[in-house]
Structures are given as structure tokens and as C-alpha cells.
Write a protein that holds these residues in place. Structure first.
Motif, mmCIF file in Angstrom:
data_model
loop_
_atom_site.group_PDB
_atom_site.id
_atom_site.type_symbol
_atom_site.label_atom_id
_atom_site.label_comp_id
_atom_site.label_asym_id
_atom_site.label_seq_id
_atom_site.Cartn_x
_atom_site.Cartn_y
_atom_site.Cartn_z
ATOM 1 N N VAL A 259 28.788 12.814 1.714
ATOM 2 C CA VAL A 259 27.600 13.082 0.914
ATOM 3 C C VAL A 259 26.366 12.896 1.786
ATOM 4 N N GLU A 260 25.496 13.877 1.738
ATOM 5 C CA GLU A 260 24.226 13.801 2.453
ATOM 6 C C GLU A 260 23.089 13.862 1.438
ATOM 7 N N SER A 261 22.159 12.941 1.607
ATOM 8 C CA SER A 261 20.951 12.928 0.781
ATOM 9 C C SER A 261 19.814 12.522 1.701
ATOM 10 N N GLY A 262 19.057 13.502 2.152
ATOM 11 C CA GLY A 262 18.025 13.228 3.143
ATOM 12 C C GLY A 262 18.675 12.719 4.418
ATOM 13 N N GLU A 263 18.230 11.554 4.877
ATOM 14 C CA GLU A 263 18.791 10.954 6.095
ATOM 15 C C GLU A 263 20.050 10.132 5.797
ATOM 16 N N GLN A 264 20.318 9.889 4.518
ATOM 17 C CA GLN A 264 21.478 9.086 4.123
ATOM 18 C C GLN A 264 22.749 9.929 4.186
ATOM 19 N N ILE A 265 23.807 9.339 4.751
ATOM 20 C CA ILE A 265 25.114 9.989 4.778
ATOM 21 C C ILE A 265 26.135 8.951 4.352
ATOM 22 N N LEU A 266 26.966 9.313 3.398
ATOM 23 C CA LEU A 266 28.034 8.446 2.915
ATOM 24 C C LEU A 266 29.360 9.158 3.132
ATOM 25 N N ILE A 267 30.350 8.408 3.612
ATOM 26 C CA ILE A 267 31.675 8.989 3.835
ATOM 27 C C ILE A 267 32.664 8.224 2.982
ATOM 28 N N GLY A 268 33.351 8.955 2.102
ATOM 29 C CA GLY A 268 34.260 8.331 1.160
ATOM 30 C C GLY A 268 33.481 7.908 -0.079
ATOM 31 N N PHE A 269 34.206 7.569 -1.136
ATOM 32 C CA PHE A 269 33.557 7.194 -2.392
ATOM 33 C C PHE A 269 33.700 5.699 -2.636
ATOM 34 N N ASP A 270 32.557 5.041 -2.767
ATOM 35 C CA ASP A 270 32.481 3.629 -3.135
ATOM 36 C C ASP A 270 31.331 3.530 -4.131
ATOM 37 N N ALA A 271 31.651 3.320 -5.406
ATOM 38 C CA ALA A 271 30.640 3.354 -6.467
ATOM 39 C C ALA A 271 29.491 2.383 -6.201
ATOM 40 N N ASP A 272 29.790 1.186 -5.704
ATOM 41 C CA ASP A 272 28.732 0.211 -5.446
ATOM 42 C C ASP A 272 27.786 0.691 -4.344
ATOM 43 N N GLU A 273 28.368 1.184 -3.262
ATOM 44 C CA GLU A 273 27.558 1.694 -2.156
ATOM 45 C C GLU A 273 26.727 2.894 -2.614
ATOM 46 N N TRP A 274 27.326 3.761 -3.398
ATOM 47 C CA TRP A 274 26.611 4.937 -3.886
ATOM 48 C C TRP A 274 25.473 4.521 -4.818
ATOM 49 N N GLN A 275 25.723 3.531 -5.675
ATOM 50 C CA GLN A 275 24.692 3.054 -6.582
ATOM 51 C C GLN A 275 23.489 2.557 -5.797
ATOM 52 N N GLU A 276 23.761 1.792 -4.759
ATOM 53 C CA GLU A 276 22.715 1.229 -3.918
ATOM 54 C C GLU A 276 21.935 2.321 -3.160
ATOM 55 N N THR A 277 22.653 3.343 -2.718
ATOM 56 C CA THR A 277 22.056 4.363 -1.853
ATOM 57 C C THR A 277 21.451 5.537 -2.616
ATOM 58 N N LEU A 278 22.131 5.989 -3.667
ATOM 59 C CA LEU A 278 21.744 7.247 -4.302
ATOM 60 C C LEU A 278 21.029 7.106 -5.650
ATOM 61 N N ALA A 279 21.368 6.056 -6.386
ATOM 62 C CA ALA A 279 20.822 5.963 -7.761
ATOM 63 C C ALA A 279 19.444 5.321 -7.803
#
Length: 114
Positions: A94-114
Motif C-alpha cells: 500500500v502506498e499513500s504519499g511517502e508512506q509504504i506498507l507491506i503486508g496487512f497489519d490492522a494496528d500499523e495501518w490504523q496508525e499510518t492511514l486512518a
């Protein structure tokens, strides 16, 4: 804008997309099977995270590689292998601006994307 890279029938990608929908986050989905892997994006992921993170070494695609190929894997070989077989890439990316996440981790995604 959020871009999700993956394969639509992958269970982890399905979970990730459901999570994004539940958060009300809009995203564009890039289907490796239909559109292939964008080589320049793959190069960036490999440079930033290393092939050991980008390549899913737990999946069936990895296990199907000949042992000699797995043992000799390096960044260049991982790039070639991932371009030829996108199922080797850990999903989703997942790419959002400069952020890139590899794999799904709900906690990490919450912190980064929400």
C-alpha cells in the motif's frame, strides 16, 4: 491517494480492502494479474525494504521455486522473479504519499492511514 497493489483473490488483500472500506478510506486497486507489477515501484520497494521483506517467503509461490533459486536469491534475482511471477510479492503493498506498507497489519495501518 491510497494505492493498493495485490491480487484480488488473495485472502490478505481481501481483509485489507475490507478494512479500508470500513475506515471509509478511498483507494485505487492495482491488480498484478491484469496490470502487472510496475517495475519502477518494485525497484523502490526493494531499495527501501530489501528483498527479504518484499518477497513472501512463506507462500506457495516461493516454495514452488527450485531450492537452488531460493538459496541464491538476492535483490536482482528477486526483482526478476517478482516481475515474472507477481505472486511472490508479499501482499498487499500500500502506498499513500511517502508512506509504504507491506503486508496487512490492522494496528500499523490504523496508525499510518486512518
Amino acid at each position: 491517494m491510497i494505492t493498493v497493489y495485490g491480487i484480488p483473490n488473495c485472502d490478505t488483500v481481501k481483509k485489507a480492502r475490507k478494512w479500508l472500506d470500513a475506515q471509509g478510506l478511498s483507494y485505487e486497486f492495482h491488480d498484478y494479474k491484469k496490470a502487472g507489477v510496475p517495475a519502477e515501484r518494485l525497484d523502490g520497494w526493494l531499495d527501501r525494504f530489501g528483498w527479504e521483506t518484499v518477497i513472501n517467503r512463506r507462500g506457495m509461490s516461493w516454495r514452488r521455486l527450485p531450492a537452488e533459486e531460493r538459496e541464491a536469491m538476492n535483490a536482482g534475482r528477486a526483482r526478476e522473479a517478482a516481475l515474472a511471477n507477481p505472486s511472490l510479492i508479499k501482499r498487499p503493498v500500500v502506498e499513500s504519499g511517502e508512506q509504504i506498507l507491506i503486508g496487512f497489519d490492522a494496528d500499523e495501518w490504523q496508525e499510518t492511514l486512518a
